[in-house]
Design a protein around this motif. Sequence first.
Motif, short mmCIF file in Angstrom:
data_model
loop_
_atom_site.label_atom_id
_atom_site.label_comp_id
_atom_site.label_asym_id
_atom_site.label_seq_id
_atom_site.Cartn_x
_atom_site.Cartn_y
_atom_site.Cartn_z
N ILE A 124 3.44 -4.27 2.91
CA ILE A 124 4.47 -3.24 2.76
C ILE A 124 3.76 -1.89 2.62
CG2 ILE A 124 6.33 -2.35 1.32
CD1 ILE A 124 6.78 -5.24 0.37
N LEU A 125 4.07 -0.98 3.52
CA LEU A 125 3.49 0.36 3.46
C LEU A 125 4.57 1.35 3.07
CD1 LEU A 125 1.15 2.35 3.98
CD2 LEU A 125 2.03 2.60 6.32
N ARG A 126 4.29 2.12 2.03
CA ARG A 126 5.21 3.18 1.60
C ARG A 126 4.54 4.53 1.81
NH1 ARG A 126 6.06 -0.92 -2.23
NH2 ARG A 126 8.19 -1.72 -2.20
N VAL A 127 5.18 5.39 2.55
CA VAL A 127 4.68 6.74 2.77
C VAL A 127 5.46 7.67 1.85
CG1 VAL A 127 4.29 8.59 4.43
CG2 VAL A 127 4.10 6.19 5.15
N LYS A 128 4.71 8.40 1.03
CA LYS A 128 5.35 9.26 0.01
C LYS A 128 5.27 10.72 0.41
CE LYS A 128 4.14 6.05 -3.70
NZ LYS A 128 3.42 5.88 -4.98
N SER A 129 6.33 11.46 0.11
CA SER A 129 6.35 12.89 0.42
C SER A 129 5.79 13.70 -0.75
CB SER A 129 7.77 13.36 0.71
OG SER A 129 8.60 13.09 -0.40
N LYS A 134 -5.31 1.45 11.68
CA LYS A 134 -5.42 2.76 11.05
C LYS A 134 -4.24 3.60 11.51
CE LYS A 134 -8.44 6.13 12.14
NZ LYS A 134 -9.73 6.88 12.22
N ILE A 135 -3.56 4.17 10.52
CA ILE A 135 -2.44 5.08 10.81
C ILE A 135 -2.87 6.47 10.37
CG2 ILE A 135 0.00 5.59 10.46
CD1 ILE A 135 0.37 2.66 9.60
N SER A 136 -2.95 7.38 11.30
CA SER A 136 -3.33 8.76 11.00
C SER A 136 -2.09 9.62 10.85
CB SER A 136 -4.20 9.32 12.12
OG SER A 136 -5.33 8.50 12.35
N ASP A 137 -2.22 10.70 10.06
CA ASP A 137 -1.11 11.65 9.90
C ASP A 137 0.18 10.89 9.56
OD1 ASP A 137 0.70 13.93 12.09
OD2 ASP A 137 0.34 14.03 9.92
N SER A 138 0.13 10.10 8.51
CA SER A 138 1.26 9.24 8.14
C SER A 138 2.55 10.04 8.00
CB SER A 138 0.96 8.53 6.82
OG SER A 138 -0.15 7.67 6.95
N GLN A 139 3.63 9.43 8.48
CA GLN A 139 4.94 10.05 8.41
C GLN A 139 5.89 9.17 7.61
OE1 GLN A 139 6.03 10.68 12.53
NE2 GLN A 139 4.29 12.02 12.90
N LEU A 140 6.93 9.78 7.08
CA LEU A 140 7.89 9.03 6.26
C LEU A 140 8.47 7.85 7.05
CD1 LEU A 140 9.76 11.94 4.44
CD2 LEU A 140 7.97 10.47 3.52
N GLY A 141 8.63 8.05 8.34
CA GLY A 141 9.18 6.99 9.19
C GLY A 141 8.25 5.82 9.40
N ASP A 142 7.01 5.95 8.93
CA ASP A 142 6.07 4.82 9.02
C ASP A 142 6.29 3.81 7.90
OD1 ASP A 142 3.36 7.05 10.00
OD2 ASP A 142 4.86 6.02 11.23
N THR A 143 7.12 4.17 6.93
CA THR A 143 7.43 3.24 5.85
C THR A 143 8.05 1.98 6.41
OG1 THR A 143 7.68 4.96 4.17
CG2 THR A 143 8.87 2.90 3.79
N MET A 167 0.85 -1.19 0.00
CA MET A 167 0.00 0.00 0.00
C MET A 167 0.88 1.24 0.00
SD MET A 167 -3.17 -0.80 2.52
CE MET A 167 -4.11 0.55 1.81
N SER A 168 0.32 2.31 -0.53
CA SER A 168 1.03 3.59 -0.52
C SER A 168 0.10 4.66 0.04
CB SER A 168 1.44 4.00 -1.93
OG SER A 168 2.38 3.12 -2.46
N VAL A 169 0.70 5.65 0.68
CA VAL A 169 -0.09 6.76 1.24
C VAL A 169 0.75 8.02 1.19
CG1 VAL A 169 0.65 6.30 3.62
CG2 VAL A 169 -1.54 7.46 3.19
N GLN A 170 0.12 9.13 1.00
CA GLN A 170 0.82 10.41 1.04
C GLN A 170 1.06 10.81 2.50
OE1 GLN A 170 1.80 10.78 -2.60
NE2 GLN A 170 1.98 12.69 -1.43
N GLU A 171 2.17 11.47 2.68
CA GLU A 171 2.50 12.00 4.01
C GLU A 171 1.32 12.82 4.53
OE1 GLU A 171 6.07 14.28 3.67
OE2 GLU A 171 6.63 14.02 5.78
#
Lengths: 114, 115
Positions: free
Chosen positions: A109-114, A78-87, A11-15
């Motif tokens: 695999i979770l990727r948090v994108k900036s 549920k992860i709120s306010d995703s941060q790059l370090g959550d990758t 999965m991917s999510v924006q910061e």
Amino acid sequence: AQTVTQSQPEMSVQEAETVTLSCTYDTSENNYYLFWYKQPPSRQMILVIRQEAYKQQNATENRFSVNFQKAAKSFSLKISDSQLGDTAMYFCAFILEYGNKLVFGAGTILRVKS
Amino acid sequence: KAGVTQTPRYLIKTRGQQVTLSCSPISGHRSVSWYQQTPGQGLQFLFEYFSETQRNKGNFPGRFSGRQFSNSRSEMNVSTLELGDSALYLCASSPRDPGVGDEQYFGPGTRLTVT
């Protein structure tokens, strides 16, 4: 036998946005514990959150919360306010009360994108 | 408190050899568990020790063995290594019986490569 299923391989999510990771499990027992573990690229497994099956109240830990549906045998994170370090790779895990082994899902695999 | 330590961190062995991996739990922790992590099979339970007794063993061949010492340190041994034994081996400790829902604290793992 107990099994844990994570249906989302990646999965991917924006910061700063919110993301939900799914987990279902199967057991005929009534008492058990559920966990979400995080494994960043360093490979160090870190506990994110835990839930006792006998508690109806969903566990929360800062930006992390769960939606525990015992009847449906579902335990989403549920992860709120995703941060790059959550990758990281996130594992859902389960242990029977008085058991002595964790049963893990395949991971998401979770990727948090900036 | 120091965390769970595992030695060595990396290991390269040849098929047919044997290997011993070591795990030192957090001070005061009595339960030590071992897991094998591979891309194909994911995380699989190997064994759990509590007060020097193996209480549970996963579905692995007899080539995989382990023990726990009186100071709670644990070792696992794999004999007659096969290519498929290449994996990250994780050790975890908990203060009490894992079945009371305590967090299991994981070590950094030993990366074993069998050639």
